[in-house]
Design an enzyme around this catalytic site. Structure first.
Site, PDB file in Angstrom:
ATOM      1  N   HIS A  24       0.846  -1.213   0.000  1.00 43.29           N
ATOM      2  CA  HIS A  24       0.000   0.000   0.000  1.00 43.29           C
ATOM      3  C   HIS A  24       0.876   1.256   0.000  1.00 43.29           C
ATOM      4  O   HIS A  24       0.619   2.217  -0.733  1.00 43.29           O
ATOM      5  CB  HIS A  24      -0.887   0.057   1.254  1.00 43.29           C
ATOM      6  N   LYS A  48     -15.960  -8.208   4.838  1.00 41.44           N
ATOM      7  CA  LYS A  48     -14.743  -8.588   5.565  1.00 41.44           C
ATOM      8  C   LYS A  48     -14.897  -8.382   7.060  1.00 41.44           C
ATOM      9  O   LYS A  48     -15.459  -7.376   7.491  1.00 41.44           O
ATOM     10  CB  LYS A  48     -13.566  -7.719   5.092  1.00 41.44           C
ATOM     11  N   ARG A  97      -2.685  -6.240  -8.474  1.00 38.25           N
ATOM     12  CA  ARG A  97      -1.574  -7.169  -8.232  1.00 38.25           C
ATOM     13  C   ARG A  97      -1.489  -8.201  -9.334  1.00 38.25           C
ATOM     14  O   ARG A  97      -0.497  -8.323 -10.005  1.00 38.25           O
ATOM     15  CB  ARG A  97      -1.737  -7.833  -6.859  1.00 38.25           C
ATOM     16  N   SER A 135      -3.415  -8.026   2.783  1.00 37.78           N
ATOM     17  CA  SER A 135      -3.541  -7.893   4.237  1.00 37.78           C
ATOM     18  C   SER A 135      -3.883  -9.251   4.852  1.00 37.78           C
ATOM     19  O   SER A 135      -3.373  -9.612   5.911  1.00 37.78           O
ATOM     20  CB  SER A 135      -4.604  -6.848   4.581  1.00 37.78           C
TER      21      SER A 135
HETATM   22  N1  COA Z   1      -0.294  -4.000  -1.732  1.00 38.17           N
HETATM   23  C1  COA Z   1      -0.720  -4.931  -0.870  1.00 38.17           C
HETATM   24  N2  COA Z   1      -1.986  -5.365  -0.824  1.00 38.17           N
HETATM   25  C2  COA Z   1      -2.845  -4.834  -1.706  1.00 38.17           C
HETATM   26  C3  COA Z   1      -2.457  -3.879  -2.637  1.00 38.17           C
HETATM   27  C4  COA Z   1      -1.122  -3.450  -2.631  1.00 38.17           C
HETATM   28  N3  COA Z   1      -0.677  -2.524  -3.476  1.00 38.17           N
HETATM   29  N4  COA Z   1      -3.534  -3.553  -3.391  1.00 38.17           N
HETATM   30  C5  COA Z   1      -4.542  -4.270  -2.923  1.00 38.17           C
HETATM   31  N5  COA Z   1      -4.120  -5.054  -1.911  1.00 38.17           N
HETATM   32  C6  COA Z   1      -4.914  -6.005  -1.128  1.00 38.17           C
HETATM   33  C7  COA Z   1      -5.408  -5.426   0.158  1.00 38.17           C
HETATM   34  O1  COA Z   1      -4.485  -5.642   1.193  1.00 38.17           O
HETATM   35  C8  COA Z   1      -6.679  -6.197   0.362  1.00 38.17           C
HETATM   36  O2  COA Z   1      -6.346  -7.460   0.920  1.00 38.17           O
HETATM   37  P1  COA Z   1      -7.409  -8.328   1.744  1.00 38.17           P
HETATM   38  O3  COA Z   1      -8.506  -8.700   0.804  1.00 38.17           O
HETATM   39  O4  COA Z   1      -6.608  -9.480   2.182  1.00 38.17           O
HETATM   40  O5  COA Z   1      -7.917  -7.454   2.879  1.00 38.17           O
HETATM   41  C9  COA Z   1      -7.193  -6.433  -1.062  1.00 38.17           C
HETATM   42  O6  COA Z   1      -6.063  -6.326  -1.882  1.00 38.17           O
HETATM   43  C10 COA Z   1      -8.157  -5.406  -1.596  1.00 38.17           C
HETATM   44  O7  COA Z   1      -8.948  -4.919  -0.631  1.00 38.17           O
HETATM   45  P2  COA Z   1      -9.010  -3.393  -0.189  1.00 38.17           P
HETATM   46  O8  COA Z   1      -8.017  -2.558  -0.918  1.00 38.17           O
HETATM   47  O9  COA Z   1      -8.901  -3.352   1.276  1.00 38.17           O
HETATM   48  O10 COA Z   1     -10.359  -2.953  -0.700  1.00 38.17           O
HETATM   49  P3  COA Z   1     -11.750  -3.670  -0.608  1.00 38.17           P
HETATM   50  O11 COA Z   1     -11.945  -4.396  -1.862  1.00 38.17           O
HETATM   51  O12 COA Z   1     -11.910  -4.404   0.672  1.00 38.17           O
HETATM   52  O13 COA Z   1     -12.709  -2.412  -0.598  1.00 38.17           O
HETATM   53  C11 COA Z   1     -13.558  -0.330   0.164  1.00 38.17           C
HETATM   54  C12 COA Z   1     -12.813  -1.617   0.517  1.00 38.17           C
HETATM   55  C13 COA Z   1     -13.846   0.393   1.460  1.00 38.17           C
HETATM   56  C14 COA Z   1     -12.705   0.514  -0.741  1.00 38.17           C
HETATM   57  C15 COA Z   1     -14.877  -0.696  -0.585  1.00 38.17           C
HETATM   58  O14 COA Z   1     -15.587  -1.648   0.164  1.00 38.17           O
HETATM   59  C16 COA Z   1     -15.728   0.534  -0.844  1.00 38.17           C
HETATM   60  O15 COA Z   1     -15.502   1.260  -1.793  1.00 38.17           O
HETATM   61  N6  COA Z   1     -16.746   0.759   0.008  1.00 38.17           N
HETATM   62  C17 COA Z   1     -17.622   1.906  -0.125  1.00 38.17           C
HETATM   63  C18 COA Z   1     -19.006   1.496  -0.580  1.00 38.17           C
HETATM   64  C19 COA Z   1     -19.220   1.849  -2.016  1.00 38.17           C
HETATM   65  O16 COA Z   1     -19.020   2.955  -2.469  1.00 38.17           O
HETATM   66  N7  COA Z   1     -19.714   0.843  -2.778  1.00 38.17           N
HETATM   67  C20 COA Z   1     -20.083   0.998  -4.157  1.00 38.17           C
HETATM   68  C21 COA Z   1     -18.901   1.016  -5.042  1.00 38.17           C
HETATM   69  S1  COA Z   1     -18.705  -0.420  -5.995  1.00 38.17           S
END
Ligand code: COA
Length: 169
Positions: A24, A48, A97, A135
């Protein structure tokens, strides 16, 4: 003629950040070359179950980033596009990724565009060193006492050890 925007170019970098990883942080560092300001927005993904509370996740990102006038850290629980609009952001920043991320990210990017067509989603490829981490996988390794050196900031490694009651590796 295309319109040009003379305001600061602000990107929202949303995620669960449970916890923040070096992948990140690398993405934020690289995105600062493209945007004037990055808003790291810690959200709630109902799908989650988080290990760390929202406050703990915020604290870890704050402590890791320190003071940087071009980075703001916040949390949110509504629609991402509404948050982006509040900040006057022109982009949502996401890391890719592997191919396996693509379908999910495409769906969300298209949904966000449908919700607010003024905001573009910008993808950066995750740094090669962190291409395989998430994560969740970091948490799993931490749970069983794995060495996380180079994958998460030292203070996050400490918090993970504490959360799992692990002493040293
Ligand atoms: N390095 C390491 N890990 C990475 C990464 C990077 N560069 N890029 C992505 N990841 C990983 C994250 O660690 C995470 O891992 P996990 O699944 O093990 O937790 C995963 O990839 C992606 O998850 P994350 O980035 O945490 O996002 P998410 O998909 O859980 O979404 C929100 C979280 C809050 C952004 C999303 O739920 C959201 O937009 N909510 C708002 C509601 C909304 O507007 N909804 C309508 C839109 S569709």
């Amino acid at each position: 003629m295309m319109s040009s925007d003379h305001g600061p170019r602000i990107a929202i970098y949303p995620g669960t950040f449970d916890p923040v990883t070096n992948g990140h942080l690398d993405l934020v560092r690289r995105a600062l070359k493209l945007f004037d300001k990055i808003i790291i927005a810690i959200g709630i993904n109902p799908a989650k179950k988080s290990l760390f509370s929202l406050e703990e996740r915020l604290e870890m990102v704050h402590e890791t980033i320190g003071m940087n006038g071009r980075i703001e850290i916040t949390s949110f629980d509504g629609l991402l596009v509404d948050l982006a609009a509040r900040y006057g952001a022109c982009a949502i920043l996401r890391g890719l990724r592997a191919v396996s991320d693509f379908d999910y990210e495409l769906q969300r990017a298209l949904m966000n565009r449908k919700l607010d067509k003024r905001i573009e989603t910008v993808f950066l490829m995750t740094g090669f060193r962190w291409i395989y981490i998430s994560s969740s996988i970091v948490k799993e390794a931490a749970r069983f006492g794995g060495n996380l050196e180079g994958l998460v900031p030292p203070l996050v490694e400490e918090r993970l050890k504490k959360a799992f009651g692990v002493t040293g590796s």
